[in-house]
Structure formats: C-alpha cells, structure tokens
Write a protein that holds these residues in place. Structure first.
Motif, mmCIF file in Angstrom:
data_model
loop_
_atom_site.group_PDB
_atom_site.id
_atom_site.type_symbol
_atom_site.label_atom_id
_atom_site.label_comp_id
_atom_site.label_asym_id
_atom_site.label_seq_id
_atom_site.Cartn_x
_atom_site.Cartn_y
_atom_site.Cartn_z
ATOM 1 N N PHE A 95 -57.397 -6.468 -29.292
ATOM 2 C CA PHE A 95 -57.936 -5.155 -29.619
ATOM 3 C C PHE A 95 -57.856 -4.998 -31.138
ATOM 4 N N LEU A 103 -42.175 -6.619 -38.002
ATOM 5 C CA LEU A 103 -42.745 -7.063 -36.730
ATOM 6 C C LEU A 103 -42.913 -8.572 -36.719
ATOM 7 N N ALA A 104 -43.203 -9.131 -37.899
ATOM 8 C CA ALA A 104 -43.452 -10.572 -37.955
ATOM 9 C C ALA A 104 -42.158 -11.362 -38.010
ATOM 10 N N GLY A 153 -39.762 -10.872 -33.681
ATOM 11 C CA GLY A 153 -40.272 -12.030 -32.970
ATOM 12 C C GLY A 153 -41.163 -11.544 -31.856
ATOM 13 N N ARG A 154 -41.166 -12.254 -30.766
ATOM 14 C CA ARG A 154 -41.976 -11.801 -29.649
ATOM 15 C C ARG A 154 -41.323 -10.580 -29.020
ATOM 16 N N ALA A 155 -41.975 -9.440 -29.198
ATOM 17 C CA ALA A 155 -41.420 -8.207 -28.659
ATOM 18 C C ALA A 155 -41.576 -8.230 -27.147
ATOM 19 N N ASP A 162 -52.721 -7.678 -22.767
ATOM 20 C CA ASP A 162 -52.919 -7.294 -21.371
ATOM 21 C C ASP A 162 -53.930 -6.178 -21.275
ATOM 22 N N MET A 180 -48.762 -6.829 -25.083
ATOM 23 C CA MET A 180 -49.155 -5.520 -24.558
ATOM 24 C C MET A 180 -50.618 -5.272 -24.820
ATOM 25 N N ALA A 181 -50.989 -5.449 -26.087
ATOM 26 C CA ALA A 181 -52.393 -5.225 -26.432
ATOM 27 C C ALA A 181 -53.258 -6.216 -25.672
ATOM 28 N N VAL A 225 -52.338 -4.587 -32.390
ATOM 29 C CA VAL A 225 -52.827 -3.222 -32.584
ATOM 30 C C VAL A 225 -52.110 -2.578 -33.773
ATOM 31 N N ILE A 226 -50.787 -2.764 -33.812
ATOM 32 C CA ILE A 226 -50.016 -2.166 -34.912
ATOM 33 C C ILE A 226 -50.330 -2.857 -36.240
ATOM 34 N N THR A 227 -50.367 -4.202 -36.231
ATOM 35 C CA THR A 227 -50.572 -4.877 -37.516
ATOM 36 C C THR A 227 -51.952 -4.567 -38.087
ATOM 37 N N SER A 237 -45.463 -2.361 -18.571
ATOM 38 C CA SER A 237 -46.069 -1.519 -19.594
ATOM 39 C C SER A 237 -47.520 -1.928 -19.840
ATOM 40 N N LEU A 256 -50.425 -13.600 -37.225
ATOM 41 C CA LEU A 256 -49.142 -12.965 -36.893
ATOM 42 C C LEU A 256 -49.010 -12.768 -35.392
ATOM 43 N N GLN A 257 -50.126 -12.427 -34.740
ATOM 44 C CA GLN A 257 -50.099 -12.257 -33.288
ATOM 45 C C GLN A 257 -49.880 -13.593 -32.595
ATOM 46 N N ALA A 258 -50.627 -14.590 -33.042
ATOM 47 C CA ALA A 258 -50.598 -15.880 -32.350
ATOM 48 C C ALA A 258 -49.283 -16.606 -32.561
ATOM 49 N N LYS A 259 -48.760 -16.551 -33.797
ATOM 50 C CA LYS A 259 -47.592 -17.376 -34.112
ATOM 51 C C LYS A 259 -46.284 -16.604 -34.083
ATOM 52 N N ARG A 260 -46.342 -15.306 -34.422
ATOM 53 C CA ARG A 260 -45.096 -14.558 -34.536
ATOM 54 C C ARG A 260 -44.951 -13.493 -33.448
ATOM 55 N N GLY A 261 -45.973 -13.335 -32.632
ATOM 56 C CA GLY A 261 -45.879 -12.348 -31.562
ATOM 57 C C GLY A 261 -45.924 -10.907 -32.032
ATOM 58 N N SER A 262 -46.397 -10.663 -33.270
ATOM 59 C CA SER A 262 -46.507 -9.280 -33.737
ATOM 60 C C SER A 262 -47.630 -8.592 -32.974
ATOM 61 N N HIS A 263 -47.405 -7.348 -32.726
ATOM 62 C CA HIS A 263 -48.340 -6.538 -31.961
ATOM 63 C C HIS A 263 -49.632 -6.329 -32.753
ATOM 64 N N VAL A 298 -54.735 1.494 -24.079
ATOM 65 C CA VAL A 298 -54.917 1.452 -25.528
ATOM 66 C C VAL A 298 -56.190 2.203 -25.927
ATOM 67 N N VAL A 321 -45.158 -4.499 -41.135
ATOM 68 C CA VAL A 321 -45.739 -5.805 -40.806
ATOM 69 C C VAL A 321 -44.677 -6.890 -40.898
#
Lengths: 382, 324
Positions: free
Chosen positions: A96, B303-304, B308-310, A4, A1-2, A157-159, B316, A148-155, B93, B300
C-alpha cells in the motif's frame, strides 16, 4: 500488516465477479458505490447551506461543458493517471504505497532540474530528460521504503507517509535556500527557457492544422496513456509482471516457485515511484515551467482513490482519473461561484469515494449478486 | 547549575505537552489494534476532534461541551471504520485512509462555511479553553532545591487533559493485564475464532474496542485545539496520528514501551524547537527544515533498526469470518 491488508484488496472482490455477469462487478457495483458517495457529498453541501443539485450541475458544466474546460479536466486527469497507476502496481505486489505525494514532489524536482539545466536545447531532448530524471528521483524515493519493508520489515504504510513529510522538508529547504530565484521572496526557481517547455496540446495539434482552445493540457497526457498501455503489457505479458503479481497474491507460494519477494517488492515500489514521479513532467515541464512549493496538492492521495475505483486495471484507472479530473476542475470552479464553498470540498468527495469504493466495496455486493442469481435461477426454471 | 536545571525542566515540560496527544492517540490505537482492527485513521479522527472541540467551544464558550463534541465526532468516525471493517469486512487500511482524507477536506470546509475565516475557527478566549490545574503550595515549596523547581515548572499548572492522560496510561495497563475485558480484547486480536468458540461475540468486542479508540482520539483532538492551542487551524494534526501509530509499532503494541516511544518522539520535537537557529559544534547552524524533519527521520530509523520485523497481533488487519 499492510501487506495482508493490501492482499485483501487485490485478492477479494477485485476483478473476480464470481457467478454474476462480469459487468456487475466492473461497472454496476462501482457505480452504486460512487452514487452512495455522491449522495453523502450532497448531504455535506446541504449542511453548509447550498443546494446540492445546483452545485453538482455547475460542477459538471464547469468540468465538461465547453472545450476549454475539457482541456483543464484532462490536465488534472493526466496527473491522476500517473498516481493511480503508481498505487495500482504497488497493490498488485501486495503493498500500500501512500507515498505518491512525496514521490511526485521529488519527481518534479528531477523534471525541474532538467528544465533549469537545459537552456537552448530542443524541447524533445528536455522532455526525454525530464521523463528520465523524474522517473529516477521518484523511483529512488519509493525504493527506499520498499527496501526497508523487504529487508528490515519496516511498516511500508508508515515509512511512505514519513517519506512524504521528509520530501516536503527537503523541497522546502531546496526552494528556500538553494534553488530560489536570486532576489526573489517567494520560494520558487526561475522560469525555464521557453524553448524547453513541454508543448501544450493546443500547440501540438496546431502543427497538424487543428485548432483547439488554449488550456494547460500538454503532451504528457499522451505519455500517461502510453504508460497505461505499458503498465498492461508489463504486468500481464512479462515474466516480471507475473512475478510481482505472484508475490502480491501469495508471498509464500512465490518463495516456493523460486520468486524472491524482496526483489519484487523493491522493483514494484521503484516502478510505482517512477510513475508517481511523472506528475512532475506534467506539472513542472508542462504547466508551471518552474519548481514551486507544494505543486502536488494531494495528487498522491487521489491516486489511491483512482486505483481503487479503477480496480487496479489501466482501463479502469483512465476512467476513474477522468472522474477525479472532473471533480478537481469542476470543484475548483464551484468554489469561485459559491462564497460558502471552498476547494477542500473536493477532498470530502474524494474521501467518500475512497470509503465507498474501497472500504465499503462489499456494502451492496451481496444484495446485488443475490438479485442477479435469483434472476438467473428464475430464467433456468422458466 | 540552576540554569542547566531550568533548561532540562523546560525541555521536560515541552516534552510532556507535545507527548500528551501522541500518548492519547497511540493508546487509542492500542485498544483497536490489540482487538485486531488496524487503524491508520487516527489522524482524521484527531483532526475531527480538534475541529469540533474548537467550533463548539467557540459557539458556546464552554470547553467541556467542546470536549463532548470532539468525542462524539471522533466516535462517529470510529463507528464508520467499524462498520466498514467489522460489519462489512472491508479493507482496514483503505478505510482508515478514507477517513483521513475525508476529514482533511471536511474540517476546513465546515470551518470555512461556518466561520468565514479561511478554514480556521476564531481564536478562543481563555475561558473557552480547557483549564490548567493549579496545585497548592507552589510558593512555599519553591525554596526546596530540585524538588521545588520540578514541582513549580513541571507538575503545577498542567492541563487537566495531561492529568487525564496519566490516569489513562495507568488504567490501560490495568485493563490489559488484569481485567477480564482486556484479556478478551487481546484474545480477539490473536485468535478470534477461539473467542467465538468460547461464546463471546467477536463483532461486539471489536466494536467496543473501536469506540474506545474514538473516545481517546477525540480527547487527543480536543487537546490540540482547546488545551494546547487556542482554536482550530488547518492541518493542525500535522502527522501526529501517523507518529502515534509508529510509536505503537515501535512499542510492539504494549502500553509501557508505547508510552516510552511517544515520549521519545515528543522529546525530539522539543529539542527540535530549541535547536532552531542555534549554532552547533562542527556543523554550524542546521537549516530549520532539517531540524523539523527529525521526528520523521527518527521514526524511519527506529522502524528500520530497532524494531526489526514488527510482530503485530496475529489477527490484526484480518476481518473475522465465522466458519460456516
């Protein structure tokens, strides 16, 4: 999302003026957006019962009206250049980074540890150490959300926002329980040995026989300018920069070209964090000479505005950082003069600038571009 | 035995009270994001709601007028977000972040100019705060084991907004699974061009969604300053808007899992308050800062690890451009 969303920023409207003259996209539209933000800020000043023009005049005078003020303005500008570059390099990779605040805070810890450890060393050694350690701390703090974004898909912006809160908690703990000056009540470390302080600009130009007024402006300003040059060379003249920009433009295309998005996301975030960390060199080694609570005061968020206004380009970032330096210094002085105005007014203006320069960048664009196209069309016929 | 029950009940009570603004904000974002408009401006809208609720309640003495002002302010900001993201196809954003920073400056600025109390509103007296609902028969039912204490500690004297939130959760479930409007909202977040082809206005639906978001975040803000608290203080949202967004992502943009995530965050916070200064086995007393960090670290980790991939609603964050 971030991702995009950030791609939307880098991909459309940023540095692509289309068929109208280049200066319209780079100069006229940002100025129009800035003007709109200032008009609305003026309305806010009216609401709290002051005359906007008087406030604005005082703000500008207090920021650039006399040499000492200029020194203060450039000192703020220095930090904003660092965070602006930090946000910009993440943007170029389609990310972002809202975590500049936490990264700058930890960068200050790195710089401060060097200041505390090196007593009796010459200042150039301390300066190099502070640059290295603040970069390392900031980079690590930003690379974790990157990973976390690259490997785990965590958002991201939030992290990165969560990492701001976590950094604040860690720093409070360190300053209250660990690094606090013995016998002191306020949460800050002892002052560094004056020998390792980063020389202020007035001292530095004094060596070559030039006298300028005393201000917090210090040598890290030159380092900020150097970072701008390095930023440009890295992003547009090296293979790594090309890969980062490719990932930012189109992740899928990058994969087909054999570029690893994950590696570049982590790399871009690490560089971003290192740049934000340099705020610590300016603030801690250059001005405060000790680590103290909340010395960042929102520089990470201002970096977002600086990067947006500066179109993610070093030259634009210097100009935008200068603008926000004027706002910070002038706004602070205005709050002394007017009893109804407080420092947060600056944040109002910053928020409006981000709104108009970033989110509403298309507000005037179609009309202005149509105007120029019509003129050009008219000239061709005539 | 009774003591243990009481501790559990107090913890549950604290969880509900902390969860209420999170649920309101997370469900607010649910409407917006299911319709394809990303909203990280929850924090700012809540803060605006909190400030205007307290300011108006303080001037007029009426918490209901305060609630109205909170909703109005928050909806106004939601419309700004809509104007930037829907009408002008701006970056969602960035727009949300701009609103957060704007309000973080605006609320203390106005509070300072209007009340001269260092960026706060005056402390609200009891009658200027949103009331709690007292239920009948508390004394009579108290004697019943388990049910009695639960009724007394947990359900009786809950704030009116807590009941409203319960209604909201049920209503939202109904809206998204049963109502025509809800199905259209979901469609516009997944495939706006299909909705457009069906002759419905993408713009109109998305504006309706962000207005609902504004209403709910306004209520969340009013809860903070006129129900849970007694006045506006600087930074009183303290990241709740972001936590709500994390809960929404953790809940994969579905009502019930999102509610569960909010309760989990609130529970961490309630435990966090109780753990402060209490020695634990093995590790001893943990410094208060590390305990306060728990909800953020948990976010954190969740989410991690778990999400997984949300997978967000497909459209959106993407402005809708009608094909020409």
């Amino acid at each position: 999302m971030a991702q995009d969303a950030a791609q939307g920023v880098t991909g459309r409207g940023f540095g692509r003026p289309g068929e109208v003259p280049g200066w319209v996209g780079y100069a006229l539209l940002p100025l129009l957006n800035l003007l709109a933000a200032l008009v609305l800020s003026g309305l806010v000043i009216l609401v709290i019962g002051e005359n906007p023009l008087d406030v604005l005049a005082l703000l500008v005078t207090e920021a650039v009206g006399y040499p000492e003020a200029i020194g203060y303005t450039l000192y703020y500008t220095t930090s904003y250049i660092f965070t602006g570059l930090a946000v910009a390099i993440a943007f170029h990779c389609g990310l972002f980074n809202i975590g500049g605040e936490g990264q700058a805070y930890l960068g200050g810890l790195g710089a401060g540890l060097v200041g505390l450890a090196l007593t009796g060393w010459p200042w150039p050694v301390a300066a190099l150490g502070a640059v290295a350690l603040s970069a390392l701390f900031g980079a690590v703090w930003a690379a974790i959300p990157g990973w976390l974004q690259a490997k785990r898909g965590s958002h991201i912006v939030i992290t990165t926002i969560m990492f701001n809160f976590i950094a604040a908690a860690i720093m409070t703990y360190l300053l209250v329980d660990v690094l606090i000056r013995p016998g002191s009540q306020s949460p800050e470390t002892r002052e560094f040995d004056p020998g390792v302080w980063l020389p202020t600009m007035d001292r530095a130009v004094g060596w070559i026989g030039v006298a300028i007024p005393v201000s917090p402006l210090n040598l890290s300003f030159l380092w900020a300018l150097a970072c701008c040059a390095l930023f440009y060379l890295f992003l547009w003249r090296t293979r790594w920069g090309y890969e980062i920009r490719t990932v930012g433009r189109n992740e899928r295309a990058a994969v087909y070209a054999g570029i690893s998005p994950a590696r570049n996301i982590i790399l871009a975030m690490a560089i971003s964090g290192a740049l934000a960390g340099f705020v610590g060199v300016n603030e801690i080694m250059g001005v405060q000479h000790r680590i103290l609570l909340n010395f960042t005061g929102g520089v990470g968020f201002v970096g977002i505005a600086v990067a947006l206004m500066g179109r993610n380009h070093p030259v634009g970032i210097i100009l935008a950082a200068l603008l926000f330096g004027v706002l910070a210094q002038g706004g602070g002085q205005v709050s002394f003069e007017y009893p109804t105005v407080n420092r947060e007014l600056v944040m109002v203006i910053q928020g409006l600038v981000i709104l108009f320069a970033g989110a509403l960048e298309n507000l005037f664009k179609p009309r202005v571009e149509a105007l120029f196209r019509r003129r050009r069309g008219g000239a061709a016929h005539g | 035995m009774d003591d243990a029950l009481l501790v559990v009940l107090l913890l549950a009570d604290a969880t509900i009270r902390v969860a209420t603004p999170l649920v309101l904000a997370a469900f607010a974002a649910l409407y917006s994001e299911r319709a394809g408009v990303v909203d990280i401006g929850l924090e700012g809208k809540m803060l605006a709601g909190a400030f205007f609720a307290a300011a108006v309640a303080s001037y007029t003495g009426s918490p209901w007028l305060g609630l109205g002002a909170a909703v109005a302010a928050s909806v106004a900001l939601a419309l700004v977000h809509g104007f930037a993201c829907i009408t002008h196809k701006g970056n969602q954003v960035v727009s949300g972040m701009a609103i957060n920073i704007l309000v973080a400056g605006l609320a203390p600025t106005l509070a300072y100019a209007w009340f001269r109390q260092g960026g706060q509103t005056p402390l609200l007296p009891g009658e200027a705060r949103l009331p709690q609902i007292h239920l009948p028969g508390v004394e009579a039912l108290s004697g019943i084991p388990v049910f009695g204490p639960v009724y007394r500690e947990l359900i009786d004297d809950a704030n009116v907004l807590i009941w409203l939130t319960v209604l909201l959760v049920v209503a939202t479930h109904w809206v998204f699974t049963r109502s025509r409007f809800g199905l259209r909202l979901r469609a516009v977040g997944e495939n706006p061009s299909a909705v457009d082809t069906a002759g419905l206005s993408v713009t109109r639906l998305r504006y309706q969604a962000v207005i609902i978001t504004g209403v709910l975040t306004g209520i969340a803000g009013a809860y903070l300053s006129t129900a849970h608290g007694a006045g506006f203080v600087r930074d009183m949202t303290a990241g709740k808007g972001y936590l709500a967004l994390a809960a929404l992502i953790f809940g994969k943009w579905r009502p019930w899992p999102t509610l569960f995530a909010c309760l989990l965050f609130a529970f961490t916070d309630a435990v966090q308050v109780r753990l402060q200064g209490v020695p634990l086995p093995v590790v001893g007393v943990i410094p208060v800062q590390f305990i306060q960090m728990l909800p953020y670290v948990l976010t954190v980790l969740l989410l991690a690890g778990f999400v997984g991939r949300a997978v967000a609603p497909k459209a959106s964050g993407v402005p809708y451009v009608k094909e020409r």
